[in-house]
Every structure is written in C-alpha cells, then in structure tokens.
Design a protein around this motif. Structure first.
Motif, short mmCIF file in Angstrom:
data_model
loop_
_atom_site.label_atom_id
_atom_site.label_comp_id
_atom_site.label_asym_id
_atom_site.label_seq_id
_atom_site.Cartn_x
_atom_site.Cartn_y
_atom_site.Cartn_z
N LEU A 104 0.85 -1.19 0.00
CA LEU A 104 0.00 0.00 0.00
C LEU A 104 0.88 1.23 0.00
CD1 LEU A 104 -3.21 0.58 1.98
CD2 LEU A 104 -1.35 2.23 2.28
N ARG A 105 0.57 2.21 -0.86
CA ARG A 105 1.37 3.44 -0.95
C ARG A 105 0.84 4.50 0.01
NH1 ARG A 105 1.75 1.73 -6.55
NH2 ARG A 105 3.96 1.33 -6.98
N THR A 106 1.77 5.22 0.62
CA THR A 106 1.41 6.26 1.56
C THR A 106 2.51 7.31 1.57
OG1 THR A 106 0.62 6.63 3.83
CG2 THR A 106 2.49 5.13 3.56
N THR A 107 2.45 8.23 2.52
CA THR A 107 3.44 9.29 2.67
C THR A 107 3.89 9.36 4.12
OG1 THR A 107 2.44 10.58 0.88
CG2 THR A 107 3.93 11.75 2.38
N CYS A 108 5.17 9.37 4.35
CA CYS A 108 5.71 9.46 5.71
C CYS A 108 5.52 10.89 6.23
CB CYS A 108 7.19 9.08 5.72
SG CYS A 108 7.98 9.30 7.33
N THR A 109 5.03 11.01 7.45
CA THR A 109 4.83 12.33 8.06
C THR A 109 5.75 12.56 9.26
OG1 THR A 109 3.11 11.60 9.59
CG2 THR A 109 2.40 12.24 7.38
N LEU A 110 6.78 11.73 9.42
CA LEU A 110 7.66 11.86 10.58
C LEU A 110 8.55 13.09 10.51
CD1 LEU A 110 8.62 8.13 11.20
CD2 LEU A 110 6.91 9.51 12.38
N SER A 132 4.10 21.93 12.14
CA SER A 132 3.24 22.67 11.23
C SER A 132 2.85 21.90 9.99
CB SER A 132 3.96 23.97 10.80
OG SER A 132 5.19 23.67 10.16
N HIS A 133 3.37 20.68 9.75
CA HIS A 133 3.03 19.97 8.53
C HIS A 133 1.87 19.02 8.75
CE1 HIS A 133 6.13 17.50 10.53
NE2 HIS A 133 5.52 16.46 10.00
N GLY A 134 1.16 18.74 7.67
CA GLY A 134 -0.01 17.89 7.74
C GLY A 134 -1.27 18.68 8.05
N LEU A 135 -2.40 17.96 8.16
CA LEU A 135 -3.69 18.61 8.36
C LEU A 135 -3.99 18.94 9.82
CD1 LEU A 135 -6.10 16.65 5.97
CD2 LEU A 135 -5.34 19.02 5.78
#
Length: 804
Positions: free
Chosen positions: A49-55, A154-157
């Motif tokens: 499954l494809r996703t995006t790392c938010t770390l 500050s990143h992400g929703l």
C-alpha cells in the motif's frame, strides 16, 4: 537467547555491535527483542500500500508491505517524482513506533497528584465528555480566550484543523512551537515573501553550504541526497562541488567535496568576506545588481541623510584580513571561495539553519551572495516555492461568544518585544504570561518539560492551569504531568495530506492513508478534533461538517483535478524526475481518488524561473540589500518600553541605518569568566530533537563516527582535550551558568578547538523504556536567550569541562 545467522546479519545492518558506551546502556537483547517482534508475522496474503511518511516535513513517498493485517516492512515509493523510491532510516524504523510496547492505546485520566503516574483508563466517550465539559464551562463563565492551544509542528492537516477549532471556539491563543528558519526571515526581509526559500540544488554547479545539514535530516534528507547526486553527475563532463562551512564535521561535511571549519557563529562574517572579494574584484553580476536590487549603492534619504549602501559597507568593514581573524578561515581560502563561487556557476549559497543569536543577520549575509551573482529566480539558484494547490476549507462562522474571545487576545512576549514576527521557541515566558488567564491547555506534539531550557518555569506555570490535556502517542514528560491524555495514532494508521516539503522547488501533494487499523483506541489528532467538535456541538460542531478524516482529505484533494498542469504520480516518475504529469481525464472524482490511493500523490507545476512579480514583493519591487521591511518593523517596535529594554540587553543600536544591511555581530553569549568553551548542539538524523529516541534501531545508529550507541557524548578536539587532561571515553561534567550534565568525552578532530558539541534528543525521563534514562539532555545547559531579531532559540552557551 540464541541468535541465528539470519538475525545476526539483520542486526549488523543496523548496528556494528549493539553495545552501549557507559553505565546504564541498553543491551543487545533489547534490540533483539524489538526485532523478534517484527519477525513474528502470520502467514497470509501479501499486499503493498502506498502512503506518505509524516515523521518529518520531507513527506517522502513510502510503500507498506502487509501480510494480512500486519505491516512488516516499509520502503520507498518508486512513483514519487522527488524521492524516487528512497527512504531514510527514520521512516524505515517506523514499525517500531506502531508496535512499540510503550504505545498509548486508550485515553487516560489522572487520578493521583500531577506527575505521580496514577492513571485511570477511559472510554473515548467519557474522555471527550470530560474535555468538552471543561471547555464549555470555562467558555461560558470566563470567555473563550481561556483555552490555550500549543502545537508542536506545522506539517499535515492536524495544525490546520486545530487552528480551525480554536477559531470556532473563539480563542486567539494558539502557540506554534518552532526553532525558526533564518533563511525564511531573510527571504521576507529581502524579497518580501514569508515562506521558506526553495533551492534548485539539482541544477547548481557550485554550492556553499553555511552549516546546512543537507543529509542530516534537514527538510527531507532523501531529496537532498538525490539532489546532491544529480548535481554531481547530471551534467556530462562537469561535476558539481559542495563546500560545507561549519565548526563541526557533520555527516554533510563528511560527504561534501570540501569541509572548511570556522569559529562557531561566524558564518555571516565569512559570507561578507566572500562578498567583499566579489565586489572588490568585480566578480559580481552588474546587470542583475543594477536592474533587480535596491540598496547596493550609497544614497541620500528625504531628510538629506546619507544612507550607506551594501557596496561601501562591505568594502569598508569586511576585508578578508579582518574576516580571517573573526572566522579562523585564511585570507587565501576566502579569496579562493569567492573566485570559485563567481566562476563555476550556477552557484548557490544556503544557510545557516540557526542556533546562534546572530542567525538572521548571518542568513541575510549568505543570501546577499546569491543576489550578487544573480542567483535568484534562476537555474541552480534560490527560488520562491510554488504556491500550495490545496483548496481552502469552508470559512468558519464564529458565534458571538467566539467573536468576543477572538477580540480579546493577550499580548504575548514575542508580539510585544521582537521586530519580526516573534518565535515561540521557548514556551516558558508565554505560559507565564497566559497562565493566569488560561483554564484549559490543549497540547499536540509538544513536550516543553523536556525541550524548553526553562522547564522549571514551564512546570510552575502549568501548575496554575486547572485542566491540561495532551494528544500524544507516548507518555512523554509533559503528558505525564497532564490531567487527560488522548492517545494518538501513527501515520501508518491515519489519513493525512502533505504539501511540498520546505526548500523544495516542486509542487507536490503526498497522500497518507491507513495501512492498518490503529492499535487499541488510538486516533489521529484530526479525528480527535472532529470528535471533540461534535461533542461540543453548536457553531463549533457546525464548523466541522465531516464525519471522518477521510472526508477531510477528500475535501482537500478533490480540487486538484482543476490544476491543468499537474496530475497523479506517473508510472514512469522515477525516470522523469521532477517533471509533472499531464492531468488525465477522470470519469468522476472517485476515479481520481482511487488513482491517488494507488500511486501515492500528486505532482503539480514544474519549477519556474524568472517570475519577478512573484519573487520580488518588496516595496521597491526589487531584492533589497537595505531591507525596508526591517526598517518598518523596527520603527513599529522600538517605541515600546519592552523593546527598549530588550535592546539594552543585546546592546543593539536599532537606529543605525547599517542594521538594515547584511552585517555581522558577535554571537551571544560572549566570553563568560570561568566558562571558556562554546557549546554547540546539533540534531542527528536518528534522534531529531528527541522525537525518535524511543525507537531502538535508531538508537543503534546514533553516532557511528565516534562509535556511540544508546548514549550521549561530547565531541572535543584532541587539542582542547589535551589542555584539559581529558582522554577519549572519560566521564566529564559539562557545566554552564544554567546547569550541568555528565557525559562521555569523545575526542574528535572534526570539531574546532575551543568548542564542544553535543547531540540533542537524549536524556528523556519518560516516553518509553528505550528512551527513558538514556544519555543526558543538553537543553539543561541553555539559557532562554533568543535571536534579538526573530525570537528563535539560541542553541549555544558558554561551558566549562571537568573530569567527573
């Protein structure tokens, strides 16, 4: 415990030995236990499954390998047009966050005294009811401004939704913790744009990096590594050159073509010395300077007063001989760097990242080099990043109680004192100022009792607040002091979207989707906000009409199809690099949505050059060597009594017109009797600022250059160590006027004499079994000193070293 050959080889990929230095170190068995947990995977159907790392803000594309419902591996998404299948060790170790034995999996209510560790598990229904009752009661009785929100990133929703909640509730008191970005301040002061500059690294032929940790975790290390590789290999017959200028041989300096050590905090002086040579020898771009810049030549203002220009100032004050004395870099080297910068273009100067009290001044000096050679809005230069492609969420309609609260903002320390925006780097003065008004404190991704140099003041201020709630995946130091803890899910269990990473010239959207169900009752911060708004109801609930975070993400990305110059990540993204795909014709928004899920994100407009209307938004319409924005900010701030007191503290003459030009000032604190060494703090890719300290595989790779794992260390130049009669591996005390810590000394020629360097991120007293009690927290050595222009934290101090 028997170690199989396969397991041993797996471990040695991550660590050379797995044995910690010093007493209290973690044994190899702890890491084996963590790895065994990942190996116990049931048989079943495999899927990716494809996703995006938010770390981190880098937003790298990732793929998650699933066996039935269990995630067993992460690697890079080869369709991502920037990271192209790459992934850093922090993301690859993310499964240790998901399956950590220290995860919070249910809401908890404090039942004993604060900080005593006595908790009662709650249902989500009861936890939200307790928080909503407190919010409703204090809003009705004392006003909406009694709520204080503290946001850690500050990143992400999540930050957008938390700010939206604050607006609907009616509190103006939202503090966003940040270490500051001097380069962003320089972009506003010189070009009138409030954002992080983007760097066209891939197309540069010569890069002067003033302490920027390009491959150490800065703005997405995967992109930076790929960009540097392309810079060195993309042009046939030409190899680009990276020169790293900093006091410590960082991983970036080790990978650079040349490392030039200099005295800590003197990056601005070195940049101005290089500028002197460019101007004196006529190596600058006269056409660009004449057409696109303001303040290069001397002028006369309306009152007939002479206003010095950049040319005369840099020629008079920053001759290489003087700069060599300040920086420790020889005159010959300064002249050579200037010559190479002018000859081997396109050339790019970046940095510094901050940490010293003169960081904004240094960033202005570094950015001036780009202006001198015409490296602004040009191939291989500094660019204004593309505007976000996300559609705005519907506006909030506050009720009368909310409007009343929004109009009653308390003056916060940064607003009252600083000529620029003011950073919330040190939370203590803000908490003190607001603690008498605040009745409910809600924190997300913020841990001031670990990260603030005045943690004791924070502790005292928190004691005054009746209700403290925190959203966190682990019971960190501040969560352990809260009244209500709400368990947060990881990015592998959540919906989210990330815009382009800071410093990236490309327009991107990375989609994060749940690869597996959240452990226990954990929820994403966004889901918690939605649920809390529903519990409060009324106009607050109406401001959040979405049933789930999936719906919020859909609301953000549905507008992407209107961007005719972009499209979902193409199948050939790895070969196309940064080129955007053409927008296909979709039968419905659902078809677009499914394509985004399958490929992982959206790439928009390709990078753009020479858009002067967008890139130069100053009053003069030009790049300003003499910053009129800074003049306006100072004019507005200086009459205030707190500002005048601050200026006396820093001995700064803000009425001197030369202050508006790039210049150098000695970094604070200056020499202090009995504390002869300058302390330098740095982040490692493995630990960050401490947020990754509870992942055992990352503890194993903290410092391979000095062979340290599971501990802190102090880097001393052998010359400095010899003068103190300290040997490699000795226990030492590091003491500043503000505190002291005990660490191991590591003799390391990659640090300039007269300085001592320590990593951030260790020394936790909470969070989890892998972080707690590991190493020492160097924040204890710092004062609350801030950059007098921006308010950013000063990660430096004067220290002395003695054998323990």
């Amino acid at each position: 415990m028997e170690v199989s050959r396969r397991k041993f080889l797996q471990l040695t990929v991550v660590s050379t030995a797995g044995v910690a230095l010093g007493d209290g170190g973690t044994q190899l068995g702890n890491v084996l236990q963590a790895s065994e947990q990942e190996e116990r995977v049931p048989n079943g159907v495999e899927q990716w499954l494809r996703t995006t790392c938010t770390l981190c803000p880098g937003g790298c594309g990732a793929r998650v390998r699933l066996i039935d419902t269990r995630a067993v591996k992460l690697d890079g998404n080869p369709l991502h047009p920037v990271t192209r299948g790459g992934l850093c060790p922090v993301a690859e170790a993310a499964l240790q966050l998901v399956y950590s034995p220290d995860r919070l999996t249910e809401p908890m209510l404090r039942v004993g005294g604060r900080g005593q560790g006595e908790w009662q598990p709650l249902s989500w229904e009861r936890a939200l009811q307790i928080l909503a009752d407190g919010l409703r009661s204090h809003r009705d009785k004392e006003g909406a401004e009694t709520l204080l929100l503290v946001l850690g990133r500050s990143h992400g929703l999540a930050p957008e939704l938390l700010r939206r909640f604050a607006h609907a509730y009616g509190t103006p008191e939202v503090l966003e913790l940040t270490s500051g970005d001097p380069a962003a301040d320089a972009l506003w002061l010189t070009q009138g744009i409030r954002t992080t500059p983007a760097y066209d690294l891939e197309n540069a032929h010569y890069v002067l990096s003033f302490g920027v940790p390009l491959v150490d975790g800065w703005h997405g290390p995967v992109r930076q590594m790929l960009a540097l590789a392309e810079m060195r290999q993309a042009t046939p017959g030409h190899r680009g050159k990276l020169v790293q200028l900093e006091a410590r041989l960082s991983p970036t300096a080790a990978k650079a073509d040349e490392w030039i050590p200099l005295a800590p905090g003197t990056e601005g002086a070195l940049a101005l010395g290089i500028a002197h040579v460019l101007v004196a020898e006529g190596f600058y771009n006269p056409a660009f300077v004449a057409e696109r810049t303001f303040g290069f030549e001397d002028s006369t203002d309306a009152a007939g007063n002479r206003q010095p220009g950049f040319r005369s100032m840099v020629l008079e004050q920053y001759a290489p001989a003087r700069v060599a004395q300040i920086t420790g870099v020889s005159e010959e080297t300064i002249r050579r760097l200037a010559t190479e910068f002018a000859r081997f273009g396109p050339a790019l100067a970046i940095g510094p990242i901050g940490g010293h009290s003169n960081a904004v001044e240094s960033a202005l000096a570094v950015h001036a080099l780009n202006a001198l050679v015409g490296g602004i809005e040009s191939v291989g230069g500094v660019l204004v990043p593309p505007v976000p492609v996300f559609p705005e969420l519907p506006p909030v309609d506050p009720d009368p109680k909310a409007r009343e609260g929004l109009a009653s903002a308390q003056r916060s320390p940064g607003d009252a004192l600083l000529p620029l925006n003011g950073r919330v780097a040190n939370l203590a003065p803000w908490l003190e100022r607001l603690s008498d008004v605040t009745k409910v404190l809600l924190l997300w991704d913020a841990n001031p009792l670990f990260s603030d140099p005045e943690a004791k003041r924070c502790h005292e201020a928190l004691e005054k607040i009746p209700l403290i709630a925190t959203i966190a995946p682990f019971l960190d130091e501040t969560a352990a002091f809260a009244d209500l803890v709400l368990p947060e899910s990881t990015f592998l269990e959540s919906w989210d979207v990330l815009d382009s990473a800071p410093g990236l010239p490309d327009q991107l959207v990375g989609l994060t989707q749940p690869a597996l169900a959240a452990r226990g009752q954990a929820k994403s911060a966004g889901e918690i906000v939605l649920a809390l708004a529903r519990e409060l109801g009324g106009s607050i609930g109406a401001a959040f009409p979405w049933e789930s975070m999936e719906q919020v993400v859909r609301a953000k990305v549905d507008g992407l199809v209107r961007d005719a110059q972009g499209g979902v990540f193409p199948e050939a993204a790895a070969a196309q690099g940064n080129e955007a795909a053409a927008t296909p014709d979709y039968e419905s928004p659902d078809a677009l949505w499914q394509d985004l899920l399958n490929r992982g994100g959206w790439s928009g407009r390709p990078r753009e050059y020479g858009n002067w209307r967008r890139a130069l938004q100053t009053r003069s319409g030009k790049y300003e060597f003499s910053s009129q924005n800074l003049r306006d900010a100072i004019t507005a701030a200086v009459p205030r009594e707190p500002m005048r007191a601050l200026l006396k503290t820093f001995d700064a003459d803000f009425t001197d017109p030369r202050l508006l030009l790039p210049h150098y000032s000695t970094p604070l604190p200056e020499d202090v009797d009995g504390f002869p060494l300058r302390l330098l703090l740095f982040r490692t890719l493995a630990l960050g600022a401490g947020e990754h300290a509870n992942q055992p595989f990352l503890q194993e790779i903290v410092a391979p250059h000095v062979n340290v794992q599971w501990d802190s260390w102090a880097e001393l130049n052998p010359v400095t160590a010899a003068s103190l009669q300290i040997a490699d591996g000795d226990w030492i005390w590091l003491e500043s006027p503000h505190g002291r810590i005990r660490v191991r000394a590591k003799l390391w020629p990659g640090i300039v004499p007269g300085a001592v360097a320590l990593p951030l991120g260790q020394g936790h007293t909470a969070v989890g079994q892998y972080a707690r009690g590991t190493g020492a927290n160097p924040i204890a050595l710092l004062s609350a000193t801030r950059d007098p222009l921006s308010g950013a934290a000063v990660l430096s101090a004067r220290v002395r070293v003695t054998r323990a």
